[in-house]
Write a protein that holds these residues in place. Structure first.
Motif, PDB file in Angstrom:
ATOM      1  N   LEU A   1      14.024  83.181  19.856  1.00 46.54           N
ATOM      2  CA  LEU A   1      14.266  83.049  21.482  1.00 46.54           C
ATOM      3  C   LEU A   1      14.367  81.486  21.498  1.00 46.54           C
ATOM      4  CD1 LEU A   1      11.612  85.379  22.896  1.00 46.54           C
ATOM      5  CD2 LEU A   1      13.886  85.698  22.371  1.00 46.54           C
ATOM      6  N   SER A   2      14.451  80.565  20.402  1.00 53.24           N
ATOM      7  CA  SER A   2      14.624  79.172  20.675  1.00 53.24           C
ATOM      8  C   SER A   2      15.711  78.662  19.708  1.00 53.24           C
ATOM      9  CB  SER A   2      13.439  78.276  20.220  1.00 53.24           C
ATOM     10  OG  SER A   2      12.847  78.932  19.044  1.00 53.24           O
ATOM     11  N   VAL A   3      16.698  79.689  19.652  1.00 57.06           N
ATOM     12  CA  VAL A   3      17.960  79.310  18.571  1.00 57.06           C
ATOM     13  C   VAL A   3      18.766  78.355  19.393  1.00 57.06           C
ATOM     14  CG1 VAL A   3      18.032  81.481  17.252  1.00 57.06           C
ATOM     15  CG2 VAL A   3      19.049  81.208  19.343  1.00 57.06           C
ATOM     16  N   GLN A   4      19.453  77.131  18.391  1.00 59.29           N
ATOM     17  CA  GLN A   4      20.272  76.350  18.980  1.00 59.29           C
ATOM     18  C   GLN A   4      21.518  76.874  19.470  1.00 59.29           C
ATOM     19  OE1 GLN A   4      19.809  72.759  19.004  1.00 59.29           O
ATOM     20  NE2 GLN A   4      17.818  73.305  18.445  1.00 59.29           N
ATOM     21  N   ASP A   5      22.010  77.825  18.763  1.00 59.02           N
ATOM     22  CA  ASP A   5      23.246  78.569  19.144  1.00 59.02           C
ATOM     23  C   ASP A   5      23.176  79.874  19.860  1.00 59.02           C
ATOM     24  OD1 ASP A   5      25.922  79.326  19.301  1.00 59.02           O
ATOM     25  OD2 ASP A   5      26.437  79.676  17.238  1.00 59.02           O
ATOM     26  N   SER A   6      23.039  79.901  20.928  1.00 57.57           N
ATOM     27  CA  SER A   6      22.677  80.990  21.544  1.00 57.57           C
ATOM     28  C   SER A   6      23.943  82.041  21.710  1.00 57.57           C
ATOM     29  CB  SER A   6      22.336  80.867  23.188  1.00 57.57           C
ATOM     30  OG  SER A   6      23.363  80.125  23.997  1.00 57.57           O
ATOM     31  N   ASN A   7      25.063  81.640  21.166  1.00 62.85           N
ATOM     32  CA  ASN A   7      26.272  82.533  20.992  1.00 62.85           C
ATOM     33  C   ASN A   7      26.475  83.048  19.408  1.00 62.85           C
ATOM     34  OD1 ASN A   7      28.021  84.140  22.536  1.00 62.85           O
ATOM     35  ND2 ASN A   7      29.604  82.780  22.134  1.00 62.85           N
ATOM     36  N   SER A   8      25.151  82.820  18.797  1.00 65.99           N
ATOM     37  CA  SER A   8      25.290  83.230  17.239  1.00 65.99           C
ATOM     38  C   SER A   8      25.761  84.716  17.082  1.00 65.99           C
ATOM     39  CB  SER A   8      24.211  82.720  16.532  1.00 65.99           C
ATOM     40  OG  SER A   8      24.153  83.496  15.392  1.00 65.99           O
ATOM     41  N   GLU A   9      26.534  84.870  16.165  1.00 67.00           N
ATOM     42  CA  GLU A   9      26.804  86.374  15.829  1.00 67.00           C
ATOM     43  C   GLU A   9      26.006  86.756  14.698  1.00 67.00           C
ATOM     44  OE1 GLU A   9      29.566  88.417  16.936  1.00 67.00           O
ATOM     45  OE2 GLU A   9      30.397  87.081  18.476  1.00 67.00           O
ATOM     46  N   ALA A  10      24.952  85.988  14.385  1.00 66.42           N
ATOM     47  CA  ALA A  10      24.060  86.401  12.914  1.00 66.42           C
ATOM     48  C   ALA A  10      23.328  87.728  13.549  1.00 66.42           C
ATOM     49  CB  ALA A  10      23.267  85.387  12.600  1.00 66.42           C
ATOM     50  N   PRO A  11      23.147  88.591  12.526  1.00 67.03           N
ATOM     51  CA  PRO A  11      22.491  89.898  12.762  1.00 67.03           C
ATOM     52  C   PRO A  11      20.954  89.548  12.933  1.00 67.03           C
ATOM     53  CG  PRO A  11      23.025  89.504  10.418  1.00 67.03           C
ATOM     54  CD  PRO A  11      23.660  88.522  11.112  1.00 67.03           C
ATOM     55  N   VAL A  12      20.209  90.546  13.655  1.00 63.57           N
ATOM     56  CA  VAL A  12      18.807  90.142  13.679  1.00 63.57           C
ATOM     57  C   VAL A  12      18.239  91.486  13.015  1.00 63.57           C
ATOM     58  CG1 VAL A  12      16.909  90.302  15.372  1.00 63.57           C
ATOM     59  CG2 VAL A  12      19.090  89.250  15.864  1.00 63.57           C
ATOM     60  N   PRO A  13      17.936  91.329  11.718  1.00 66.02           N
ATOM     61  CA  PRO A  13      17.265  92.501  10.776  1.00 66.02           C
ATOM     62  C   PRO A  13      16.231  93.313  11.512  1.00 66.02           C
ATOM     63  CG  PRO A  13      17.751  90.498   9.579  1.00 66.02           C
ATOM     64  CD  PRO A  13      17.677  90.054  10.916  1.00 66.02           C
ATOM     65  N   GLU A  14      15.302  92.494  12.423  1.00 71.20           N
ATOM     66  CA  GLU A  14      14.054  93.256  12.973  1.00 71.20           C
ATOM     67  C   GLU A  14      14.721  94.129  14.114  1.00 71.20           C
ATOM     68  OE1 GLU A  14      14.688  89.867  12.492  1.00 71.20           O
ATOM     69  OE2 GLU A  14      13.044  89.112  11.811  1.00 71.20           O
ATOM     70  N   ALA A  15      16.036  93.581  14.534  1.00 72.65           N
ATOM     71  CA  ALA A  15      16.115  94.699  15.910  1.00 72.65           C
ATOM     72  C   ALA A  15      17.752  95.136  15.712  1.00 72.65           C
ATOM     73  CB  ALA A  15      15.968  93.899  17.042  1.00 72.65           C
ATOM     74  N   GLU A  16      17.915  95.774  14.378  1.00 76.34           N
ATOM     75  CA  GLU A  16      19.517  96.084  14.314  1.00 76.34           C
ATOM     76  C   GLU A  16      19.721  97.145  15.364  1.00 76.34           C
ATOM     77  OE1 GLU A  16      19.643  97.760  10.546  1.00 76.34           O
ATOM     78  OE2 GLU A  16      20.472  96.037   9.289  1.00 76.34           O
ATOM     79  N   PRO A  17      21.136  97.241  15.848  1.00 77.60           N
ATOM     80  CA  PRO A  17      22.124  96.356  15.481  1.00 77.60           C
ATOM     81  C   PRO A  17      22.640  95.206  16.117  1.00 77.60           C
ATOM     82  CG  PRO A  17      22.930  98.049  17.032  1.00 77.60           C
ATOM     83  CD  PRO A  17      21.512  97.960  16.994  1.00 77.60           C
ATOM     84  N   LEU A  18      21.326  94.665  16.797  1.00 80.57           N
ATOM     85  CA  LEU A  18      21.507  93.489  17.718  1.00 80.57           C
ATOM     86  C   LEU A  18      22.007  91.980  16.801  1.00 80.57           C
ATOM     87  CD1 LEU A  18      20.267  95.606  19.750  1.00 80.57           C
ATOM     88  CD2 LEU A  18      19.188  93.692  20.800  1.00 80.57           C
ATOM     89  N   LYS A  19      22.592  91.335  17.664  1.00 79.13           N
ATOM     90  CA  LYS A  19      22.968  89.796  17.330  1.00 79.13           C
ATOM     91  C   LYS A  19      21.976  89.151  17.895  1.00 79.13           C
ATOM     92  CE  LYS A  19      27.751  91.253  16.785  1.00 79.13           C
ATOM     93  NZ  LYS A  19      29.247  90.847  17.060  1.00 79.13           N
ATOM     94  N   VAL A  20      22.045  87.655  17.224  1.00 80.57           N
ATOM     95  CA  VAL A  20      21.170  86.817  17.859  1.00 80.57           C
ATOM     96  C   VAL A  20      21.617  86.382  19.333  1.00 80.57           C
ATOM     97  CG1 VAL A  20      20.707  84.143  17.646  1.00 80.57           C
ATOM     98  CG2 VAL A  20      20.605  85.559  15.589  1.00 80.57           C
ATOM     99  N   LYS A  21      22.799  86.338  19.668  1.00 81.26           N
ATOM    100  CA  LYS A  21      23.433  86.090  20.911  1.00 81.26           C
ATOM    101  C   LYS A  21      22.752  87.403  21.734  1.00 81.26           C
ATOM    102  CE  LYS A  21      27.823  87.246  21.395  1.00 81.26           C
ATOM    103  NZ  LYS A  21      29.265  87.162  21.402  1.00 81.26           N
ATOM    104  N   ASP A  22      22.552  88.753  21.567  1.00 81.11           N
ATOM    105  CA  ASP A  22      21.799  89.815  22.041  1.00 81.11           C
ATOM    106  C   ASP A  22      20.607  89.233  22.614  1.00 81.11           C
ATOM    107  OD1 ASP A  22      24.539  91.040  21.983  1.00 81.11           O
ATOM    108  OD2 ASP A  22      23.716  91.995  20.055  1.00 81.11           O
TER     109      ASP A  22
END
Ligand code: UDP
Length: 464
Positions: A169-190
């Motif tokens: 929730l405090s990432v620098q790049d709020s448009n990051s396409e990186a995956p979120v393994p805890e909440a698949e298939p969501l991306k960091v931006k989601d």
């Protein structure tokens, strides 16, 4: 129906008992609660709808229900209009505070006035009205929660503390396409988008909802098992109380009766004049807001797309504008050549219309489900809350639509319209949507998953 038959039906109904139902006063929550009320009424339960003065349901569409108004209970700053606008979490928190006393007094009075042949069996309240669990405990009345979102979006809310701790929730790049393994298939931006508005308030609201749901007797979901099979066991593990997936509710009863705004029927007469599968339907629901610049991008993209479109521009949806006064010269003409604009549409009828080819949506859960039920592929512009999860599922899990990854930009919109409405890719999305539509119809038939779950819910209530 003969009088005798009516009397015996009433007798049966009285034997079932009464349910007290309390929707959150926002369109996307009122619709499913009143649909559920109709479903349970059809199973023989008497229904009392408890509501606030603002955004109160249209009683004349429900002569078979009893309505109890708990009064204004309007938190400071709550919109006076018929549909709630942005800043949702802080308003929900306030509503949970200001409704406590009037709701408690109302339910207490109803309990003391109730008779043995019309016994009050339980409360059914929106999951976001988490304060009602405390009232239920005080008055020793079981409470069933109605959660109006998808199971998947509820699970993403459940993960809030973990996501916070992991720094998502405090990432620098709020448009990051990186995956979120805890909440698949969501991306960091989601995740950023889910929590972007009023992070802290949202955290508090989620905590209230989770605690209130854990303490409830059961949960009812407006979804169906086949759609969200993968997440159901996790939910059941985290919330070890009965879960009833009986949706989609609007397949039993439409949302028109509970519409807070008047639905413009010219939407349908205009669609009647269009060719099959030729129209893009655009609507961002009852809460989401857009900036003027986004509105212009939408208008240009629609005008340039060369496709027919039906566009719901809800009064107040454009920040700082009443309605369409911000249309720049020239653009209105370009838009009106191909499109029809209304303030509010009979959405279910629009989606079921043979001319409708694609739904560009904010991905509220009701809209998403309504699109699935009519087999209409989607273009997704999620805004906040559960919408980014719904959108990601539409694109990555069910593969029945596209997410506009970079906000509302005309070139990207035009590309997406082409991909869904013209290209082979869109035809494949439509085929997958048709499969989901078939699954919906099967789950509601005798022996289907929602049919059986509804039987389970009725028996559960009768056992209380
Ligand atoms: N809706 C409608 N007419 C419109 C737009 C929306 O009747 O022009 C209905 C739609 O059918 C759905 C509800 O409003 O049942 C919106 O709920 P959703 O969960 O999609 O979004 P929200 O408004 O809660 O963001």
């Amino acid at each position: 129906m003969e009088k005798q038959e009516v009397d015996s039906k009433l007798q049966e109904r009285k034997m079932c008992g009464r349910l007290l139902m309390f929707p959150l006063p926002a369109q996307g929550h009122i619709n499913p609660m009143l649909q559920l009320a109709n479903i349970l009424y059809s199973k023989g339960f008497n229904i009392t709808i408890i509501h606030t003065s603002f955004n109160s349901p249209n009683k004349s569409n429900y002569p078979h229900f009893t309505f109890k108004n708990i009064g204004e209970a309007r938190p400071t700053g709550y919109p006076t209009g018929s549909v709630a606008k942005g800043g949702a979490a802080s308003k929900v928190i306030l509503l949970n505070k200001v409704c406590f006393d009037p709701f408690h007094d109302c339910v207490k009075r109803l309990l003391s006035d109730s008779s043995a042949d019309d016994r009050i069996l339980c409360l059914i309240t929106d999951a976001l009205f988490y304060f009602t669990q405390h009232v239920a405990d005080l008055l020793k009345l079981p409470r069933i929660v109605l959660r109006t979102s998808s199971l998947s979006a509820f699970h993403v809310f459940y993960l809030y503390p973990i996501l916070l701790q992991q720094g998502y929730l405090s990432v620098q790049d709020s448009n990051s396409e990186a995956p979120v393994p805890e909440a698949e298939p969501l991306k960091v931006k989601d995740i950023s988008q889910t929590y972007q508005i009023e992070g802290e308030d949202l955290g508090m609201m989620i905590a209230g909802m989770m605690t209130g749901t854990k303490a409830a007797s059961a949960i009812v979901w407006n979804t169906f098992e086949e759609l969200e099979q993968s997440v159901l066991p996790t939910i059941q593990q985290n919330f070890p109380i009965p879960s009833f997936t009986i949706g989609p509710f609007h397949k039993y009863f439409t949302a028109s009766a509970s519409s807070l705004l008047e639905q413009d029927k010219t939407a349908i007469s205009w669609l009647d004049m269009q060719a099959p599968l030729s129209v893009l339907y655009v609507s961002f629901g009852s809460v989401a807001l857009i900036d003027k610049s986004e509105f212009f991008e939408m208008a240009w993209a629609l005008a340039n797309s060369k496709q027919k479109f039906l566009w719901v521009v809800r009064p107040g949806v454009i920040r700082g504008s009443e309605w369409l006064e911000s249309f720049p010269d020239g653009l209105q003409e370009a838009v009106s050549e191909r499109g029809h604009i209304v303030k509010w549409a009979p959405q279910q009828e629009v989606l079921a219309h043979p001319a409708t080819a694609c739904f560009w949506s904010h991905c509220g859960w009701n809209s998403t489900l309504e699109s699935i039920c009519e087999g209409v592929p989607m273009i997704c512009s999620p805004s906040f809350g559960d919408q980014p999860t719904n959108a990601r599922y539409v694109e990555a899990v069910w593969k029945v639509g596209l997410v506009l990854e970079n906000g509302i930009k005309r070139e990207e919109i035009e590309r997406a319209i082409r991909r869904v409405m013209i290209d082979q890719e869109g035809k494949e999305m439509r085929m997958r949507m048709s499969c989901l539509k078939k699954k919906v119809n099967l789950c509601l038939m005798e022996g289907g998953s929602s049919y059986k779950s509804l039987e389970g819910l009725v028996n559960f209530i009768l056992s209380l």
